[in-house]
Design a protein around this motif. Structure first.
Motif, PDB file in Angstrom:
ATOM      1  N   PRO A 156      18.096 -18.038 -52.101  1.00  0.00           N
ATOM      2  CA  PRO A 156      19.023 -17.634 -51.033  1.00  0.00           C
ATOM      3  C   PRO A 156      18.360 -17.468 -49.675  1.00  0.00           C
ATOM      4  O   PRO A 156      19.007 -17.666 -48.634  1.00  0.00           O
ATOM      5  N   ALA A 157      17.070 -17.127 -49.653  1.00  0.00           N
ATOM      6  CA  ALA A 157      16.379 -16.974 -48.366  1.00  0.00           C
ATOM      7  C   ALA A 157      16.283 -18.297 -47.622  1.00  0.00           C
ATOM      8  O   ALA A 157      16.161 -18.316 -46.397  1.00  0.00           O
ATOM      9  N   GLY A 158      16.349 -19.402 -48.365  1.00  0.00           N
ATOM     10  CA  GLY A 158      16.340 -20.706 -47.715  1.00  0.00           C
ATOM     11  C   GLY A 158      17.600 -20.989 -46.933  1.00  0.00           C
ATOM     12  O   GLY A 158      17.616 -21.866 -46.053  1.00  0.00           O
ATOM     13  N   LEU A 159      18.661 -20.251 -47.235  1.00  0.00           N
ATOM     14  CA  LEU A 159      19.936 -20.406 -46.521  1.00  0.00           C
ATOM     15  C   LEU A 159      20.152 -19.302 -45.496  1.00  0.00           C
ATOM     16  O   LEU A 159      21.159 -19.331 -44.781  1.00  0.00           O
ATOM     17  N   THR A 160      19.231 -18.340 -45.436  1.00  0.00           N
ATOM     18  CA  THR A 160      19.424 -17.193 -44.538  1.00  0.00           C
ATOM     19  C   THR A 160      18.199 -17.011 -43.645  1.00  0.00           C
ATOM     20  O   THR A 160      18.042 -17.734 -42.668  1.00  0.00           O
ATOM     21  N   PHE A 161      17.340 -16.067 -43.979  1.00  0.00           N
ATOM     22  CA  PHE A 161      16.221 -15.715 -43.110  1.00  0.00           C
ATOM     23  C   PHE A 161      15.310 -16.905 -42.832  1.00  0.00           C
ATOM     24  O   PHE A 161      14.934 -17.164 -41.679  1.00  0.00           O
ATOM     25  N   ASN A 162      14.903 -17.630 -43.874  1.00  0.00           N
ATOM     26  CA  ASN A 162      13.960 -18.730 -43.692  1.00  0.00           C
ATOM     27  C   ASN A 162      14.613 -19.995 -43.144  1.00  0.00           C
ATOM     28  O   ASN A 162      13.912 -20.955 -42.817  1.00  0.00           O
ATOM     29  N   LEU A 163      15.941 -19.974 -43.048  1.00  0.00           N
ATOM     30  CA  LEU A 163      16.605 -21.103 -42.394  1.00  0.00           C
ATOM     31  C   LEU A 163      16.283 -21.129 -40.899  1.00  0.00           C
ATOM     32  O   LEU A 163      16.308 -22.195 -40.278  1.00  0.00           O
TER      33      LEU A 163
END
Length: 304
Positions: A156-163
């Motif tokens: 999920p971080a790939g779609l939020t913070f790390n995006l």
């Protein structure tokens, strides 16, 4: 009387190198400062610079696109919000690269972390002796998940913070440079990969991506950037949006810690995502893209 223009003449060479120099100044300056002061990348300063490093890439292309070229921002840079199946494929690509990289390291003689007991033991081995009692108390209330759940929890971080860093990086390289670099698929994606590597190289020399400073990481990053660029440009074209590329890159960043935990003990120059196993895994993913291009798509990309 003629009106003097304050903007430099637009040429293809300047369209390539003006934004690159702008992003280089912004990204490289803190790295040079760390180098002169002898500050290691693995510390808090390195984490802070890693968060900052991608921001100048986005700012540079926005300055060129707006104040200099006076063109719209979204469409010319490939920022399109029409979701399609390639967005999902982009999200799963880092998982495929990680799992393939784990398999390759296993075949190379480095056992992956497949049990909770292994995960705990590895964490204990890097915990200072005076903190072991606190570590054991923490485990009682917070038992770790199965190692493969680290992948699920990280995605999920790939779609939020790390995006966010993913977008900064990809709008520059698979957005702006995708438009400005000339050539067919192979020439364009390879040139973009070379520019990407050149931009990353100072931070890699200091320890970014590989954890330890030195020329070995810089050398390994060259084939990694080129092959990753082939994959990301392919995703860029098929998805018709640089956002899908950002999802792939952001998820890769998000799963970096999981990759370390799942291949604990493997030298960084071998382990995924960026070591030899990661490069080999990227090649396998690229092979899948190539087969897809040759068998499933009427408009082929890889023939030019």
């Amino acid at each position: 009387m003629e009106t003097l223009s304050v903007s430099p003449e637009v040429t293809k060479t300047r369209l390539i190198w003006v934004p690159f120099m702008l992003m280089a100044v912004g990204s490289w300056t803190p790295v040079v400062g760390m180098w002169f002061q002898g500050i290691e990348w693995s510390g808090a300063a390195g984490r802070a610079v890693a968060l900052w490093y991608t921001v100048p890439a986005l700012v540079a292309v926005l300055l060129v696109q707006g104040p200099w070229l006076k063109q719209p921002i979204l469409e010319p840079l490939g920022i399109r919000f029409k979701v399609n199946r390639w967005w999902g494929i982009a999200w799963l690509l880092p998982v495929a690269i990680l799992l393939l990289g784990m398999l390759i390291t296993w075949l190379a003689g480095f056992e992956p972390v497949l049990t909770v007991e292994q995960l705990i033991e590895n964490k204990r081995s890097v915990t200072p002796a005076d903190q072991l009692a606190e570590f054991d108390r923490y485990l009682v209330d917070n038992p770790p998940p199965h190692p493969f759940m680290l992948i699920v929890l990280g995605m999920p971080a790939g779609l939020t913070f790390n995006l966010i860093p993913g977008m900064c990086e990809e709008v520059a390289f698979r957005g702006y440079y995708f438009r400005e670099v000339a050539g067919g698929f192979w020439a364009r994606s390879t040139k973009i990969g070379l520019l990407w590597w050149l931009w990353l190289a100072p931070s890699v020399a200091l320890g970014n991506l590989y954890g330890t400073p030195g020329p070995l990481g810089v050398a390994l990053a060259l084939p990694w950037c080129i092959i990753a660029s082939w994959v990301l440009v392919y995703v860029r074209v098929r998805s018709e949006s640089v956002i899908a590329c950002a999802v792939a890159r952001g998820t890769m960043i998000a799963l970096t810690a999981a990759a370390h935990d799942l291949t604990f003990g493997t030298p960084t120059w071998i382990a995924p995502f960026y070591g030899l196993a990661g490069i080999a895994a990227l090649l396998l993913v690229w092979l899948a893209c190539w087969v897809h291009d040759r068998t499933r798509e009427q408009a082929r990309l890889t023939t030019t």
